[in-house]
Design a protein around this motif. Structure first.
Motif, mmCIF file in Angstrom:
data_model
loop_
_atom_site.group_PDB
_atom_site.id
_atom_site.type_symbol
_atom_site.label_atom_id
_atom_site.label_comp_id
_atom_site.label_asym_id
_atom_site.label_seq_id
_atom_site.Cartn_x
_atom_site.Cartn_y
_atom_site.Cartn_z
ATOM 1 N N ASP A 6 0.561 -1.457 0.281
ATOM 2 C CA ASP A 6 0.361 -0.007 0.214
ATOM 3 C C ASP A 6 1.242 0.953 0.431
ATOM 4 O O ASP A 6 0.009 2.516 -0.604
ATOM 5 N N ASN A 7 1.783 1.299 0.512
ATOM 6 C CA ASN A 7 2.242 2.284 1.038
ATOM 7 C C ASN A 7 3.209 2.354 -0.706
ATOM 8 O O ASN A 7 4.028 3.412 -0.594
ATOM 9 N N ILE A 8 3.846 1.495 -0.735
ATOM 10 C CA ILE A 8 4.968 1.748 -2.076
ATOM 11 C C ILE A 8 4.013 2.077 -3.354
ATOM 12 O O ILE A 8 4.133 2.829 -4.377
ATOM 13 N N ALA A 9 2.640 1.502 -3.357
ATOM 14 C CA ALA A 9 1.322 2.478 -4.718
ATOM 15 C C ALA A 9 0.997 3.501 -4.415
ATOM 16 O O ALA A 9 1.076 4.800 -5.314
ATOM 17 N N LYS A 10 1.181 4.103 -2.836
ATOM 18 C CA LYS A 10 1.034 5.776 -2.779
ATOM 19 C C LYS A 10 1.591 6.448 -2.670
ATOM 20 O O LYS A 10 1.597 7.965 -3.719
ATOM 21 N N ILE A 12 4.308 6.173 -5.797
ATOM 22 C CA ILE A 12 4.040 5.745 -7.513
ATOM 23 C C ILE A 12 3.209 6.626 -7.340
ATOM 24 O O ILE A 12 3.441 7.531 -8.638
ATOM 25 N N HIS A 13 2.389 6.253 -6.823
ATOM 26 C CA HIS A 13 0.893 7.560 -7.241
ATOM 27 C C HIS A 13 1.213 8.966 -7.348
ATOM 28 O O HIS A 13 0.726 9.543 -7.826
ATOM 29 N N ASN A 14 1.559 9.036 -6.029
ATOM 30 C CA ASN A 14 2.498 10.179 -6.200
ATOM 31 C C ASN A 14 3.004 11.049 -6.452
ATOM 32 O O ASN A 14 3.514 12.427 -6.931
ATOM 33 N N LEU A 15 3.807 10.015 -7.565
ATOM 34 C CA LEU A 15 5.268 10.852 -8.134
ATOM 35 C C LEU A 15 4.916 11.848 -9.042
ATOM 36 O O LEU A 15 3.228 11.119 -9.697
ATOM 37 N N PRO A 16 5.252 12.405 -9.599
ATOM 38 C CA PRO A 16 5.046 13.317 -11.249
ATOM 39 C C PRO A 16 4.696 12.249 -12.088
ATOM 40 O O PRO A 16 5.834 11.228 -12.086
ATOM 41 N N GLU A 17 3.947 12.538 -13.330
ATOM 42 C CA GLU A 17 3.753 11.655 -14.416
ATOM 43 C C GLU A 17 5.183 11.240 -14.874
ATOM 44 O O GLU A 17 5.081 10.110 -15.444
ATOM 45 N N ASP A 18 5.814 12.415 -15.457
ATOM 46 C CA ASP A 18 7.371 12.304 -15.499
ATOM 47 C C ASP A 18 8.203 11.678 -15.081
ATOM 48 O O ASP A 18 9.469 11.673 -15.417
ATOM 49 N N GLU A 22 14.820 5.724 -12.231
ATOM 50 C CA GLU A 22 16.160 6.067 -11.258
ATOM 51 C C GLU A 22 15.300 6.982 -9.927
ATOM 52 O O GLU A 22 14.619 6.749 -8.667
ATOM 53 N N ASP A 23 14.024 7.953 -10.218
ATOM 54 C CA ASP A 23 13.140 8.194 -9.604
ATOM 55 C C ASP A 23 12.471 7.127 -8.426
ATOM 56 O O ASP A 23 12.437 7.808 -7.330
ATOM 57 N N ILE A 24 11.916 6.390 -8.797
ATOM 58 C CA ILE A 24 11.408 5.656 -8.030
ATOM 59 C C ILE A 24 11.481 4.604 -7.709
ATOM 60 O O ILE A 24 11.769 4.925 -6.211
ATOM 61 N N GLN A 25 13.416 4.642 -8.005
ATOM 62 C CA GLN A 25 14.118 3.581 -6.974
ATOM 63 C C GLN A 25 14.575 4.377 -5.601
ATOM 64 O O GLN A 25 14.826 3.467 -4.111
ATOM 65 N N TYR A 26 14.867 5.220 -6.212
ATOM 66 C CA TYR A 26 15.453 6.531 -5.088
ATOM 67 C C TYR A 26 13.775 6.431 -3.992
ATOM 68 O O TYR A 26 14.235 6.734 -2.727
ATOM 69 N N HIS A 27 12.784 6.221 -4.352
ATOM 70 C CA HIS A 27 11.528 6.646 -3.146
ATOM 71 C C HIS A 27 11.697 5.646 -2.229
ATOM 72 O O HIS A 27 10.753 5.430 -1.596
ATOM 73 N N LEU A 28 11.939 4.695 -3.446
ATOM 74 C CA LEU A 28 11.870 3.040 -2.697
ATOM 75 C C LEU A 28 13.097 2.829 -1.642
ATOM 76 O O LEU A 28 12.748 2.753 -0.375
ATOM 77 N N TYR A 29 14.684 3.032 -1.725
ATOM 78 C CA TYR A 29 14.803 3.496 -1.080
ATOM 79 C C TYR A 29 15.718 4.526 0.207
ATOM 80 O O TYR A 29 15.387 3.978 1.348
#
Length: 62
Positions: A6-10, A12-18, A22-29
């Motif tokens: 749930d946290n990961i889905a939220k 990703i949903h809140n990240l900008p469309e572009d 690497e942005d996603i990997q950083y936020h997961l980190y």
């Protein structure tokens, strides 16, 4: 209580469309570091604010 999925889905949903991979990997980190920190505190492994100030004062000059 939210699950990790749930946290990961939220996140990703809140990240900008572009967002890049690497942005996603950083936020997961960052999300994982926060989760580990929360677990450490729950397990009694955290330090007090006063101890943090003492430790930081060795690194920060006034």
């Amino acid at each position: 209580m939210s699950t990790l999925k749930d946290n990961i889905a939220k996140m990703i949903h809140n990240l900008p469309e572009d967002s890049t991979l690497e942005d996603i990997q950083y936020h997961l980190y960052v999300l994982e570091k926060i989760r580990k920190g929360q677990k450490s505190i729950k397990d009694g492994k955290g330090i007090s604010n006063e101890e943090a100030k003492v430790r930081l004062s060795k690194w920060i000059t006034k």
